[in-house]
Design an enzyme around this catalytic site. Sequence first.
Site, PDB file in Angstrom:
ATOM      1  CB  VAL A   9     -32.552 -19.786 -11.191  1.00 36.74           C
ATOM      2  CG1 VAL A   9     -32.028 -21.179 -10.898  1.00 36.74           C
ATOM      3  CG2 VAL A   9     -32.053 -19.290 -12.530  1.00 36.74           C
ATOM      4  CB  SER A  10     -35.487 -15.905  -8.650  1.00 40.10           C
ATOM      5  OG  SER A  10     -36.461 -16.820  -8.221  1.00 40.10           O
ATOM      6  CB  THR A  11     -31.241 -13.668  -9.464  1.00 39.27           C
ATOM      7  OG1 THR A  11     -30.547 -14.660  -8.719  1.00 39.27           O
ATOM      8  CG2 THR A  11     -32.319 -13.024  -8.603  1.00 39.27           C
ATOM      9  CD  GLN A  14     -31.390 -17.849  -7.663  1.00 37.99           C
ATOM     10  OE1 GLN A  14     -32.228 -17.677  -8.527  1.00 37.99           O
ATOM     11  NE2 GLN A  14     -31.689 -18.070  -6.392  1.00 37.99           N
TER      12      GLN A  14
END
Length: 182
Positions: A9-11, A14
């Site tokens: 996931v990017s952040t 999430q």
Amino acid sequence: MTAYGYARVSTFDQDLTAQRQALKAAGCRVVRAETASGSRRDGRTELQVLLDFVQPGDTLVVTRIDRLARSVRDLQDIVHELKGRGVALRATEQPIDTSTAAGKAFLDMLGVFAEFETNLRRERQSEGIAQAKARGVYRGRKPSIDVAEIRRMHAESGLGPSAIARKLGVGRSSVYRALAAA
């Protein structure tokens, strides 16, 4: 022939749970997961661990190709590296088989769309920042150091830059910049 899963996931807001569950259901005994941007490969240590670890006959499994890479170049590099080592790539939510011409073409198309999505997001972000700056709302990141406090500590207590940096928990170069700006 072992299946290894990779989730990303990017952040931090999430959640990786759905990806982990899908990868376990796909037969992955080991799932490596991380929170990192997919637009660049550096800093993605869990992916690198998997790429270094997989052996000929193994399969690297992701839920979607955009979890693996967000640029066509990066995706092609990863696929080329895996193919050269005799490792298959599979996505649980997309019909990808890197051993066929159709599967490779589909993979490349997905890579193009992932990169396009990343570029659109960057454009929207830049436009939003420009609009906020024009309205006087956006001023960038809040300063992480208190310049006035650094100057006060230097003037009143005679502390040197290294001592001030230790006390405030900032870099010594930041202290030097704050003192030079005076």
